[in-house]
Design an enzyme around this catalytic site. Structure first.
Site, PDB file in Angstrom:
ATOM      1  N   ASN A   1       0.857  -1.189   0.000  1.00 45.16           N
ATOM      2  CA  ASN A   1       0.000   0.000   0.000  1.00 45.16           C
ATOM      3  C   ASN A   1       0.896   1.242   0.000  1.00 45.16           C
ATOM      4  OD1 ASN A   1      -1.887   1.992   0.434  1.00 45.16           O
ATOM      5  ND2 ASN A   1      -2.336   1.413   2.555  1.00 45.16           N
ATOM      6  N   TRP A   2       0.976   1.874  -1.147  1.00 35.40           N
ATOM      7  CA  TRP A   2       1.867   3.043  -1.259  1.00 35.40           C
ATOM      8  C   TRP A   2       1.302   4.279  -0.569  1.00 35.40           C
ATOM      9  CZ3 TRP A   2       4.201   3.127  -6.941  1.00 35.40           C
ATOM     10  CH2 TRP A   2       5.031   1.996  -7.087  1.00 35.40           C
ATOM     11  N   LYS A   3       0.043   4.227  -0.160  1.00 40.35           N
ATOM     12  CA  LYS A   3      -0.620   5.394   0.446  1.00 40.35           C
ATOM     13  C   LYS A   3      -0.449   6.595  -0.500  1.00 40.35           C
ATOM     14  CE  LYS A   3      -0.024   3.157   4.860  1.00 40.35           C
ATOM     15  NZ  LYS A   3       0.141   3.232   6.294  1.00 40.35           N
TER      16      LYS A   3
ATOM     17  N   HIS B   1      -9.239   0.881   5.965  1.00 36.32           N
ATOM     18  CA  HIS B   1      -7.896   1.148   6.482  1.00 36.32           C
ATOM     19  C   HIS B   1      -8.012   2.145   7.639  1.00 36.32           C
ATOM     20  CE1 HIS B   1      -3.792   2.508   6.868  1.00 36.32           C
ATOM     21  NE2 HIS B   1      -3.417   1.423   6.192  1.00 36.32           N
TER      22      HIS B   1
ATOM     23  N   GLU C   1      -6.373   4.630   8.491  1.00 37.25           N
ATOM     24  CA  GLU C   1      -6.229   6.043   8.122  1.00 37.25           C
ATOM     25  C   GLU C   1      -7.548   6.585   7.566  1.00 37.25           C
ATOM     26  OE1 GLU C   1      -2.710   5.591   5.701  1.00 37.25           O
ATOM     27  OE2 GLU C   1      -1.627   4.972   7.499  1.00 37.25           O
TER      28      GLU C   1
ATOM     29  N   GLU D   1      -4.337  -4.950  11.270  1.00 32.64           N
ATOM     30  CA  GLU D   1      -3.310  -3.920  11.395  1.00 32.64           C
ATOM     31  C   GLU D   1      -3.492  -3.187  12.715  1.00 32.64           C
ATOM     32  OE1 GLU D   1      -1.821  -2.513   7.331  1.00 32.64           O
ATOM     33  OE2 GLU D   1      -3.619  -1.396   7.758  1.00 32.64           O
TER      34      GLU D   1
ATOM     35  N   GLY E   1       3.276   2.471  10.599  1.00 32.58           N
ATOM     36  CA  GLY E   1       4.187   3.591  10.346  1.00 32.58           C
ATOM     37  C   GLY E   1       5.004   4.019  11.544  1.00 32.58           C
TER      38      GLY E   1
ATOM     39  N   SER F   1       4.288  -1.898  10.149  1.00 34.84           N
ATOM     40  CA  SER F   1       5.750  -1.917  10.219  1.00 34.84           C
ATOM     41  C   SER F   1       6.349  -3.271   9.838  1.00 34.84           C
ATOM     42  CB  SER F   1       6.232  -1.470  11.606  1.00 34.84           C
ATOM     43  OG  SER F   1       5.830  -0.137  11.851  1.00 34.84           O
TER      44      SER F   1
ATOM     45  N   GLY G   1       3.207  -1.066   4.178  1.00 37.19           N
ATOM     46  CA  GLY G   1       3.180   0.346   3.831  1.00 37.19           C
ATOM     47  C   GLY G   1       4.564   0.833   3.437  1.00 37.19           C
ATOM     48  N   GLY G   2       5.277   1.426   4.381  1.00 36.65           N
ATOM     49  CA  GLY G   2       6.578   2.042   4.120  1.00 36.65           C
ATOM     50  C   GLY G   2       7.547   1.157   3.347  1.00 36.65           C
TER      51      GLY G   2
HETATM   52  O1  LIG Z   1      -1.435  -0.383   4.664  1.00 39.77           O
HETATM   53  C1  LIG Z   1      -0.370  -0.570   5.248  1.00 39.77           C
HETATM   54  C2  LIG Z   1      -0.261  -0.404   6.662  1.00 39.77           C
HETATM   55  O2  LIG Z   1      -0.903   0.742   7.106  1.00 39.77           O
HETATM   56  C3  LIG Z   1       1.109  -0.586   7.222  1.00 39.77           C
HETATM   57  O3  LIG Z   1       1.918   0.536   7.029  1.00 39.77           O
HETATM   58  P1  LIG Z   1       3.451   0.459   7.495  1.00 39.77           P
HETATM   59  O4  LIG Z   1       4.005  -0.801   6.910  1.00 39.77           O
HETATM   60  O5  LIG Z   1       4.086   1.692   6.948  1.00 39.77           O
HETATM   61  O6  LIG Z   1       3.431   0.407   8.992  1.00 39.77           O
END
Ligand SMILES: O=C[C@H](O)COP(=O)(O)O
Length: 249
Positions: A9-11, A94, A96, A166, A172, A211, A232-233
C-alpha cells in the site's frame, strides 16, 4: 492451501518512475512460490502501473473506492472506473480512512460491497488503537469490526473477502506487533469465522500489517494463521518489498 498474498500500500507516496522500477524488477526476479503480489498505488499511477506490470507477477489494487458507480461525488472514484484500469483488489476500512476521513463500520461495509459488486476482491482492514490494547479490548474491537461486515454479507460474498489485521499502534511507527501478538489476534479472527462456517474460516486469507519489513517478515509470515502482509513504508523500496515477497515462500 491458502495462497500467500503480499500487498504493498503506497498510500499517498510513489511516483511514475517507481511504478516503472517495480515493473522492471519484478519481471526480472521471479518469485519463489505461487503467491499473489499486489501494488496499491495512488489513483493517478494506475494506468502507468497497468502497463508497467504487464510482464511482471504484479496485480493492481486500489486504496479506496466510492460506494456509487457514478454521480455528483467530487474527488471520488468508483469501483466501475477502477475495474476499467485492471484493479483486482481494494482496501476497505484502512485505519487512516477510519480515523482521518471518519469512515465508520457502515461506510466500510458500503465500500466493501461496492468492490464485491464489480468483482474486485476487498481487503477489510481492522485493528485496535494502543489505548484499546492497553485496556485489554483488542479482541472486542477487532471482532466488532470484522463482525459488523461479515454478518451482513451473503456466504458467497464472505468467501471473497481478505482480512488484514493492522494494529493502529504498529502502523508507520516501526513498532511491529510480535509474531505471537499478531498470531493471537489472527487465530481469534479465524476462530470467530469458524462460528459461521468452518470451511470458510479455513480458507480465509488473513494478512498482517504494521511496520512489516524485510527483517521481520519471515517470522511473522511463519505464523500458522498469517497468510501474508499489508505493507506500507517498506513497499516503497523495491529491494525491501522483493525480500518480503521472497520470505512468503
Ligand atoms: O497499509 C499498510 C499499513 O498501514 C502498514 O503501514 P506500514 O508498513 O508503513 O506500517
Amino acid at each position: 492451501m491458502r495462497t500467500p498474498l503480499i500487498a504493498g500500500n503506497w498510500k499517498m507516496n510513489g511516483s511514475a518512475s517507481l511504478v516503472e522500477e517495480f515493473g522492471r524488477r519484478f519481471a526480472d526476479e521471479p518469485l519463489p512460490t505461487s503467491m499473489d503480489v499486489v501494488i496499491l498505488p495512488p489513483f493517478p499511477y494506475l494506468d502507468a502501473a497497468r502497463r508497467a506490470f504487464e510482464g511482471a507477477p504484479l496485480r493492481l489494487g486500489a486504496q479506496t473506492l466510492n460506494p456509487l458507480h457514478s454521480g455528483a461525488r467530487t474527488g471520488e472514484v468508483s469501483g466501475r472506473m477502477l475495474k476499467e484500469f485492471g484493479v483486482e483488489y481494494a482496501l476497505a476500512g484502512h485505519s487512516e480512512r477510519r480515523q482521518l476521513y471518519r469512515e465508520d463500520d457502515e461506510a466500510v461495509l458500503d465500500r466493501l460491497l461496492a468492490a464485491l459488486n464489480v468483482d474486485i476482491t476487498p481487503i477489510l482492514c481492522v485493528g485496535e488503537t494502543l489505548e484499546e490494547r492497553d485496556a485489554g479490548r483488542t479482541m472486542e474491537v477487532v471482532l466488532r469490526q470484522v463482525g459488523y461486515v461479515m454478518a451482513r454479507l451473503e456466504p458467497d460474498q464472505r468467501e471473497r473477502v481478505v482480512i488484514a489485521y493492522e494494529p493502529v499502534w504498529a502502523i508507520g511507527t516501526g513498532r511491529t506487533a510480535t509474531p505471537e501478538q499478531a498470531q493471537e489476534v489472527m487465530a481469534g479472527i479465524r476462530q470467530y469465522q469458524a462460528g459461521y462456517d468452518r470451511e470458510l474460516a479455513a480458507s480465509l486469507r488473513l494478512l498482517y500489517g504494521g511496520s512489516m519489513n524485510a527483517d521481520n517478515a519471515a517470522e511473522l509470515l511463519a505464523q500458522p494463521d498469517i497468510d501474508g502482509g499489508l505493507v506500507g513504508g517498506a513497499s516503497l523500496k523495491v529491494d525491501d518489498f522483493l525480500a518480503i515477497c521472497q520470505s512468503a515462500g
